[in-house]
Design a protein around this motif. Structure first.
Motif, PDB file in Angstrom:
ATOM      1  N   GLN A   1      -0.526  -1.664   2.502  1.00 53.11           N
ATOM      2  CA  GLN A   1      -0.448  -2.758   3.469  1.00 53.11           C
ATOM      3  C   GLN A   1      -1.781  -3.036   4.152  1.00 53.11           C
ATOM      4  OE1 GLN A   1       2.760  -1.678   6.090  1.00 53.11           O
ATOM      5  NE2 GLN A   1       4.270  -2.689   4.783  1.00 53.11           N
ATOM      6  N   VAL A   2      -2.643  -2.044   4.236  1.00 56.23           N
ATOM      7  CA  VAL A   2      -3.997  -2.230   4.756  1.00 56.23           C
ATOM      8  C   VAL A   2      -4.933  -2.056   3.562  1.00 56.23           C
ATOM      9  CG1 VAL A   2      -5.743  -1.434   6.395  1.00 56.23           C
ATOM     10  CG2 VAL A   2      -3.313  -1.331   7.010  1.00 56.23           C
ATOM     11  N   PRO A   3      -5.288  -3.165   2.906  1.00 57.26           N
ATOM     12  CA  PRO A   3      -5.994  -3.060   1.625  1.00 57.26           C
ATOM     13  C   PRO A   3      -7.456  -2.628   1.693  1.00 57.26           C
ATOM     14  CG  PRO A   3      -5.691  -5.346   2.205  1.00 57.26           C
ATOM     15  CD  PRO A   3      -4.954  -4.545   3.233  1.00 57.26           C
TER      16      PRO A   3
ATOM     17  N   ALA B   1     -11.993  -0.041  -0.739  1.00 57.56           N
ATOM     18  CA  ALA B   1     -10.732  -0.432  -1.361  1.00 57.56           C
ATOM     19  C   ALA B   1     -10.150   0.745  -2.133  1.00 57.56           C
ATOM     20  CB  ALA B   1     -10.960  -1.613  -2.304  1.00 57.56           C
ATOM     21  N   ALA B   2      -8.851   0.665  -2.402  1.00 57.05           N
ATOM     22  CA  ALA B   2      -8.164   1.693  -3.182  1.00 57.05           C
ATOM     23  C   ALA B   2      -8.628   1.652  -4.640  1.00 57.05           C
ATOM     24  CB  ALA B   2      -6.655   1.482  -3.107  1.00 57.05           C
ATOM     25  N   ALA B   3      -8.304   2.689  -5.378  1.00 54.45           N
ATOM     26  CA  ALA B   3      -8.755   2.835  -6.769  1.00 54.45           C
ATOM     27  C   ALA B   3      -8.200   1.754  -7.694  1.00 54.45           C
ATOM     28  CB  ALA B   3      -8.397   4.218  -7.290  1.00 54.45           C
ATOM     29  N   ASP B   4      -7.057   1.140  -7.357  1.00 53.76           N
ATOM     30  CA  ASP B   4      -6.496   0.110  -8.230  1.00 53.76           C
ATOM     31  C   ASP B   4      -7.039  -1.285  -7.933  1.00 53.76           C
ATOM     32  OD1 ASP B   4      -5.164  -0.301  -5.809  1.00 53.76           O
ATOM     33  OD2 ASP B   4      -3.269  -0.829  -6.794  1.00 53.76           O
TER      34      ASP B   4
ATOM     35  N   LEU C   1      -8.546 -11.280   0.626  1.00 52.57           N
ATOM     36  CA  LEU C   1      -7.506 -10.920  -0.335  1.00 52.57           C
ATOM     37  C   LEU C   1      -8.061  -9.874  -1.290  1.00 52.57           C
ATOM     38  CD1 LEU C   1      -5.804 -14.225  -1.574  1.00 52.57           C
ATOM     39  CD2 LEU C   1      -4.741 -12.365  -0.311  1.00 52.57           C
ATOM     40  N   VAL C   2      -7.361  -8.768  -1.428  1.00 55.83           N
ATOM     41  CA  VAL C   2      -7.742  -7.720  -2.377  1.00 55.83           C
ATOM     42  C   VAL C   2      -6.891  -7.904  -3.621  1.00 55.83           C
ATOM     43  CG1 VAL C   2      -7.835  -5.239  -2.794  1.00 55.83           C
ATOM     44  CG2 VAL C   2      -8.412  -6.143  -0.523  1.00 55.83           C
ATOM     45  N   HIS C   3      -7.550  -8.015  -4.779  1.00 56.65           N
ATOM     46  CA  HIS C   3      -6.867  -8.225  -6.062  1.00 56.65           C
ATOM     47  C   HIS C   3      -6.835  -6.902  -6.824  1.00 56.65           C
ATOM     48  CE1 HIS C   3      -7.284 -12.467  -5.127  1.00 56.65           C
ATOM     49  NE2 HIS C   3      -8.572 -12.238  -4.902  1.00 56.65           N
ATOM     50  N   THR C   4      -5.641  -6.526  -7.298  1.00 55.16           N
ATOM     51  CA  THR C   4      -5.454  -5.234  -7.956  1.00 55.16           C
ATOM     52  C   THR C   4      -5.334  -5.375  -9.469  1.00 55.16           C
ATOM     53  OG1 THR C   4      -3.053  -5.319  -7.739  1.00 55.16           O
ATOM     54  CG2 THR C   4      -4.286  -4.303  -5.915  1.00 55.16           C
ATOM     55  N   ARG C   5      -5.489  -4.257 -10.137  1.00 55.13           N
ATOM     56  CA  ARG C   5      -5.422  -4.192 -11.596  1.00 55.13           C
ATOM     57  C   ARG C   5      -4.077  -4.698 -12.129  1.00 55.13           C
ATOM     58  NH1 ARG C   5      -8.630  -0.315 -12.176  1.00 55.13           N
ATOM     59  NH2 ARG C   5      -7.368   1.263 -11.179  1.00 55.13           N
ATOM     60  N   ASP C   6      -2.987  -4.504 -11.363  1.00 53.81           N
ATOM     61  CA  ASP C   6      -1.658  -4.929 -11.825  1.00 53.81           C
ATOM     62  C   ASP C   6      -1.320  -6.368 -11.428  1.00 53.81           C
ATOM     63  OD1 ASP C   6      -1.121  -4.708  -9.121  1.00 53.81           O
ATOM     64  OD2 ASP C   6       0.359  -3.107  -9.329  1.00 53.81           O
ATOM     65  N   GLY C   7      -2.307  -7.113 -10.926  1.00 45.91           N
ATOM     66  CA  GLY C   7      -2.114  -8.531 -10.649  1.00 45.91           C
ATOM     67  C   GLY C   7      -1.699  -8.883  -9.229  1.00 45.91           C
ATOM     68  N   ARG C   8      -1.568  -7.912  -8.356  1.00 45.36           N
ATOM     69  CA  ARG C   8      -1.205  -8.218  -6.964  1.00 45.36           C
ATOM     70  C   ARG C   8      -2.413  -8.736  -6.196  1.00 45.36           C
ATOM     71  NH1 ARG C   8       0.181  -3.610  -3.919  1.00 45.36           N
ATOM     72  NH2 ARG C   8      -1.093  -2.412  -5.357  1.00 45.36           N
TER      73      ARG C   8
ATOM     74  N   VAL D   1      -3.347  -8.704  -2.167  1.00 43.93           N
ATOM     75  CA  VAL D   1      -2.900  -8.171  -0.885  1.00 43.93           C
ATOM     76  C   VAL D   1      -3.837  -8.682   0.210  1.00 43.93           C
ATOM     77  CG1 VAL D   1      -2.344  -6.087   0.414  1.00 43.93           C
ATOM     78  CG2 VAL D   1      -2.037  -6.121  -2.090  1.00 43.93           C
ATOM     79  N   ALA D   2      -3.246  -9.361   1.208  1.00 41.65           N
ATOM     80  CA  ALA D   2      -4.028  -9.935   2.300  1.00 41.65           C
ATOM     81  C   ALA D   2      -4.371  -8.873   3.340  1.00 41.65           C
ATOM     82  CB  ALA D   2      -3.248 -11.060   2.964  1.00 41.65           C
ATOM     83  N   MET D   3      -5.573  -8.983   3.872  1.00 39.25           N
ATOM     84  CA  MET D   3      -6.011  -8.129   4.981  1.00 39.25           C
ATOM     85  C   MET D   3      -5.650  -8.861   6.259  1.00 39.25           C
ATOM     86  SD  MET D   3      -7.631  -5.285   5.532  1.00 39.25           S
ATOM     87  CE  MET D   3      -8.199  -4.472   7.008  1.00 39.25           C
ATOM     88  N   HIS D   4      -4.815  -8.256   7.094  1.00 42.41           N
ATOM     89  CA  HIS D   4      -4.402  -8.866   8.357  1.00 42.41           C
ATOM     90  C   HIS D   4      -5.193  -8.248   9.498  1.00 42.41           C
ATOM     91  CE1 HIS D   4      -1.106 -10.875   6.337  1.00 42.41           C
ATOM     92  NE2 HIS D   4      -0.838  -9.732   5.737  1.00 42.41           N
ATOM     93  N   SER D   5      -5.607  -9.126  10.423  1.00 43.13           N
ATOM     94  CA  SER D   5      -6.396  -8.625  11.549  1.00 43.13           C
ATOM     95  C   SER D   5      -5.537  -8.213  12.710  1.00 43.13           C
ATOM     96  CB  SER D   5      -7.412  -9.665  12.007  1.00 43.13           C
ATOM     97  OG  SER D   5      -6.838 -10.926  12.137  1.00 43.13           O
TER      98      SER D   5
END
Length: 160
Positions: A65-67, A97-100, A147-154, A156-160
């Motif tokens: 949730q926190v990308p 960012a996370a590994a994905d 917006l963080v884009h992941t390997r599986d196509g998601r 994820v928005a960063m909310h302040s």
């Protein structure tokens, strides 16, 4: 006494139009140095500022949730002939960012930038932003949406 960290070294450089941003990093601090292109030359700044490296936890494997962890930003605006900041400036952002995560998009009202996530998870981008007036009358930088884009196509928005 100065707290200069002489172990800081350049880890990334981005160039956009009339600006370059250099990311310096040490174990404890992270600095973004803006270098404007003025009069046909790159002009090194006389001053820079940094933030403590906020990432002290292990890198997540999956974007949650926190990308972005340790998100920090710094703006740069050129001063016009009247001594006032120009209508548009540049905003640099760093984080982990996370590994994905594969890439991150930054969107302002005047620019969209997508940058790859570094091998270590480092995210570094500069985006043109509009200068906006706060309620107290001072100018500040528009904060871009992230917006963080992941390997599986998601995405994820960063909310302040």
């Amino acid at each position: 006494m100065h707290d200069l960290d002489i172990s800081a070294a350049p880890v990334a450089v981005l160039a956009r139009d009339e600006i370059a941003a250099v990311l310096l990093e040490s174990h404890e601090k992270r600095f973004v140095v803006f270098v404007p292109h003025e009069g046909g030359e790159w002009v090194a700044p006389g001053m820079t500022s940094g933030t403590p490296r906020r990432v002290s936890q292990p890198r997540a494997q999956v974007t949650g949730q926190v990308p972005l962890v340790g998100l920090a930003g710094r703006g740069f605006a050129v001063t016009g002939p009247d001594g006032e900041p120009e209508k548009f400036g540049w905003f640099a952002m760093t984080g982990q960012a996370a590994a994905d995560a594969v890439e991150v998009s930054f969107t302002s009202t005047v620019d969209v930038v997508t940058e790859p996530v570094g091998e270590s998870g480092l995210v570094f981008a500069i985006v043109r932003t509009q200068m906006i007036e706060r309620q107290d009358g001072l100018l500040t930088f528009e904060k871009p949406t992230i917006l963080v884009h992941t390997r599986d196509g998601r995405s994820v928005a960063m909310h302040s």
